[in-house]
Design a protein around this motif. Structure first.
Motif, PDB file in Angstrom:
ATOM      1  N   UNK A 237       0.967  -1.082  -0.090  1.00 53.04           N
ATOM      2  CA  UNK A 237       0.016  -0.025   0.074  1.00 53.04           C
ATOM      3  C   UNK A 237       0.963   0.997  -0.022  1.00 53.04           C
ATOM      4  N   UNK A 238       0.768   2.021  -1.030  1.00 54.23           N
ATOM      5  CA  UNK A 238       1.697   3.255  -1.046  1.00 54.23           C
ATOM      6  C   UNK A 238       1.023   4.463  -0.568  1.00 54.23           C
ATOM      7  N   UNK A 239       1.552   5.035   0.243  1.00 52.15           N
ATOM      8  CA  UNK A 239       0.974   6.490   0.884  1.00 52.15           C
ATOM      9  C   UNK A 239       1.043   7.572  -0.091  1.00 52.15           C
ATOM     10  N   UNK A 240       0.269   8.631   0.155  1.00 50.51           N
ATOM     11  CA  UNK A 240       0.281   9.721  -0.816  1.00 50.51           C
ATOM     12  C   UNK A 240       0.257   9.528  -2.236  1.00 50.51           C
ATOM     13  N   UNK A 241      -0.638   8.398  -2.290  1.00 52.50           N
ATOM     14  CA  UNK A 241      -0.981   8.147  -3.790  1.00 52.50           C
ATOM     15  C   UNK A 241      -2.420   7.572  -3.831  1.00 52.50           C
ATOM     16  N   UNK A 242      -3.066   7.838  -5.159  1.00 49.50           N
ATOM     17  CA  UNK A 242      -4.392   7.389  -5.359  1.00 49.50           C
ATOM     18  C   UNK A 242      -4.368   6.009  -6.103  1.00 49.50           C
ATOM     19  N   UNK A 243      -5.179   6.415  -7.506  1.00 46.22           N
ATOM     20  CA  UNK A 243      -5.196   5.374  -8.628  1.00 46.22           C
ATOM     21  C   UNK A 243      -3.824   5.203  -9.504  1.00 46.22           C
ATOM     22  N   UNK A 244      -2.871   6.159  -9.359  1.00 44.95           N
ATOM     23  CA  UNK A 244      -1.565   6.339 -10.190  1.00 44.95           C
ATOM     24  C   UNK A 244      -0.442   6.116  -9.424  1.00 44.95           C
ATOM     25  N   UNK A 245       0.044   5.003  -8.553  1.00 49.08           N
ATOM     26  CA  UNK A 245       0.971   5.103  -7.709  1.00 49.08           C
ATOM     27  C   UNK A 245       2.416   5.284  -8.323  1.00 49.08           C
ATOM     28  N   UNK A 246       2.443   4.675  -9.732  1.00 49.41           N
ATOM     29  CA  UNK A 246       3.733   4.586 -10.423  1.00 49.41           C
ATOM     30  C   UNK A 246       4.017   5.760 -10.851  1.00 49.41           C
ATOM     31  N   UNK A 247       3.093   6.642 -11.004  1.00 52.12           N
ATOM     32  CA  UNK A 247       3.374   8.085 -11.690  1.00 52.12           C
ATOM     33  C   UNK A 247       3.390   8.954 -10.309  1.00 52.12           C
ATOM     34  N   UNK A 248       2.768   8.631  -9.321  1.00 45.98           N
ATOM     35  CA  UNK A 248       2.666   9.671  -7.967  1.00 45.98           C
ATOM     36  C   UNK A 248       3.834   9.517  -7.124  1.00 45.98           C
ATOM     37  N   UNK A 249       4.152   8.238  -6.851  1.00 44.96           N
ATOM     38  CA  UNK A 249       5.260   7.917  -5.958  1.00 44.96           C
ATOM     39  C   UNK A 249       6.185   6.883  -6.713  1.00 44.96           C
ATOM     40  N   UNK A 250       6.742   7.296  -7.863  1.00 40.74           N
ATOM     41  CA  UNK A 250       7.542   6.374  -8.744  1.00 40.74           C
ATOM     42  C   UNK A 250       8.623   5.732  -7.972  1.00 40.74           C
ATOM     43  N   UNK A 251       9.415   6.627  -7.025  1.00 35.04           N
ATOM     44  CA  UNK A 251      10.769   6.000  -6.446  1.00 35.04           C
ATOM     45  C   UNK A 251      10.079   4.764  -5.371  1.00 35.04           C
ATOM     46  N   UNK A 252       9.028   4.940  -4.817  1.00 36.73           N
ATOM     47  CA  UNK A 252       8.533   3.834  -3.901  1.00 36.73           C
ATOM     48  C   UNK A 252       8.054   2.747  -4.724  1.00 36.73           C
ATOM     49  N   UNK A 253       7.170   2.942  -5.869  1.00 34.31           N
ATOM     50  CA  UNK A 253       6.563   1.884  -6.496  1.00 34.31           C
ATOM     51  C   UNK A 253       7.613   1.227  -7.132  1.00 34.31           C
ATOM     52  N   UNK A 254       8.921   1.715  -7.827  1.00 32.38           N
ATOM     53  CA  UNK A 254      10.080   1.079  -8.313  1.00 32.38           C
ATOM     54  C   UNK A 254      10.779   0.159  -7.247  1.00 32.38           C
ATOM     55  N   UNK A 255      10.938   0.842  -6.156  1.00 26.47           N
ATOM     56  CA  UNK A 255      11.791   0.118  -5.069  1.00 26.47           C
ATOM     57  C   UNK A 255      10.979  -1.231  -4.652  1.00 26.47           C
ATOM     58  N   UNK A 256       9.687  -1.353  -4.625  1.00 22.80           N
ATOM     59  CA  UNK A 256       8.915  -2.524  -4.483  1.00 22.80           C
ATOM     60  C   UNK A 256       8.816  -3.363  -5.665  1.00 22.80           C
ATOM     61  N   UNK A 257       8.838  -2.759  -6.970  1.00 26.96           N
ATOM     62  CA  UNK A 257       8.984  -3.630  -8.053  1.00 26.96           C
ATOM     63  C   UNK A 257      10.129  -4.298  -8.031  1.00 26.96           C
ATOM     64  N   UNK A 258      11.201  -3.751  -7.602  1.00 24.20           N
ATOM     65  CA  UNK A 258      12.636  -4.288  -7.866  1.00 24.20           C
ATOM     66  C   UNK A 258      13.046  -5.189  -6.780  1.00 24.20           C
ATOM     67  N   UNK A 259      12.097  -5.136  -5.764  1.00 27.17           N
ATOM     68  CA  UNK A 259      12.307  -6.034  -4.659  1.00 27.17           C
ATOM     69  C   UNK A 259      11.564  -7.389  -4.853  1.00 27.17           C
ATOM     70  N   UNK A 260      10.453  -7.197  -5.680  1.00 27.64           N
ATOM     71  CA  UNK A 260       9.683  -8.222  -6.054  1.00 27.64           C
ATOM     72  C   UNK A 260      10.550  -8.974  -7.066  1.00 27.64           C
ATOM     73  N   UNK A 261      10.940  -8.409  -8.107  1.00 27.97           N
ATOM     74  CA  UNK A 261      11.702  -8.939  -9.112  1.00 27.97           C
ATOM     75  C   UNK A 261      12.791  -9.727  -8.644  1.00 27.97           C
ATOM     76  N   UNK A 262      13.806  -9.191  -7.755  1.00 30.41           N
ATOM     77  CA  UNK A 262      14.669  -9.636  -7.148  1.00 30.41           C
ATOM     78  C   UNK A 262      14.288 -11.160  -6.429  1.00 30.41           C
ATOM     79  N   UNK A 263      13.098 -11.184  -6.034  1.00 29.48           N
ATOM     80  CA  UNK A 263      12.647 -12.252  -5.169  1.00 29.48           C
ATOM     81  C   UNK A 263      12.298 -13.210  -5.953  1.00 29.48           C
ATOM     82  N   UNK A 264      11.958 -13.080  -7.196  1.00 24.67           N
ATOM     83  CA  UNK A 264      11.395 -14.220  -8.089  1.00 24.67           C
ATOM     84  C   UNK A 264      12.502 -14.880  -9.009  1.00 24.67           C
ATOM     85  N   UNK A 265      13.514 -14.258  -9.120  1.00 25.76           N
ATOM     86  CA  UNK A 265      14.610 -14.621  -9.900  1.00 25.76           C
ATOM     87  C   UNK A 265      15.147 -16.101  -9.687  1.00 25.76           C
TER      88      UNK A 265
END
Length: 265
Positions: A237-265
């Motif tokens: 759940x990304x704070x200070x974001x609504x329906x577009x968290x990848x645009x509103x909080x890109x650093x946080x979105x990208x951080x969690x996406x990278x953690x996920x990608x690393x975990x499924x390698x």
């Protein structure tokens, strides 16, 4: 790099960046592939990224009739087949997430992992079905400027609206410049979408669910409900974001996406 390919009678325009494991980004409505710019800038250096404009959106061709979500999923399946991509991680937001449910139903073998952002597996209710049909008509009758003026604030959180003018401008530009016919045809098709709640327990690839804390279209409780039905699904759940968290909080979105990608390698 911008590319185009005729897929199922439609000229699909897409970006193809980088090399390595493939990530496919599926945009929402009424947007285009540029909504993923902040993700492309980060992940193109370590992965191969395929970022299409869906039929009727951006630079891709207009379909000849109602755009059902399984038709959009088939476009993606055939595009990947043409590119000889046999497995990918798929990232879809809102309507893009609904496309991913169809894609998994049709071709689960393609799915290395799914990232479901601000989306919902349920079908329309009687009321929301009628609302989709009305919106489909209104988009043609009143145009995208009217729709944007009325609804842009619903896609973005309070902090974004107040302090991130570049994000607001980018979103507004995508919305205003979407072809109203393309948006109308998709709204008509979304009204008919399947209920995929029964599919959720049968998703057997890794899943990350992301939702903006202020999202009014697909609230946090909806995301929690999907997480409860998908085995081992992760939820962010990304704070200070609504329906577009990848645009509103890109650093946080990208951080969690990278953690996920690393975990499924």
């Amino acid at each position: 790099m911008k590319q185009h390919l005729k897929v199922r009678g439609i000229n699909i325009v897409y970006d193809d960046y980088g090399s390595g494991e493939t990530i496919v980004f599926i945009h929402g409505q009424p947007f285009n592939r540029s909504m993923w710019d902040q993700q492309v800038a980060v992940f193109k250096n370590g992965y191969r990224l395929i970022v299409p404009d869906l039929r009727g959106y951006g630079e891709s061709d207009m379909p000849s009739g109602m755009t059902l979500l399984d038709e959009v999923a088939l476009d993606i399946i055939h595009l990947l087949e043409a590119l000889q991509i046999r497995k990918a991680t798929f990232v879809g937001l809102s309507m893009g997430g609904q496309v991913l449910f169809e894609l998994y139903r049709l071709a689960p073998h393609l799915c290395h992992a799914l990232v479901l952002a601000d989306t919902d597996a349920k079908a329309e209710s009687v009321q929301s079905y009628q609302a989709r049909l009305q919106l489909s008509q209104d988009l043609l009758a009143k145009g995208m400027q009217f729709y944007t003026d009325q609804h842009l604030h619903q896609f973005l959180g309070k902090a974004t609206m107040a302090g991130k003018s570049a994000v607001v401008a980018h979103l507004r530009d995508m919305m205003v410049n979407t072809n109203p016919l393309g948006a109308s045809l998709v709204q008509r098709g979304r009204a008919e979408r399947r209920d995929h709640t029964g599919l959720l327990p049968d998703i057997h690839c890794p899943v990350l669910i992301v939702v903006g804390e202020e999202d009014g279209f697909t609230p946090v409780e909806v995301a929690k409900g999907m997480q409860a039905r998908i085995k081992n699904a992760q939820l962010v759940v990304i704070k200070d974001a609504s329906h577009m968290p990848n645009m509103e909080q890109p650093e946080i979105f990208n951080h969690h996406l990278e953690l996920f990608l690393q975990g499924i390698q």
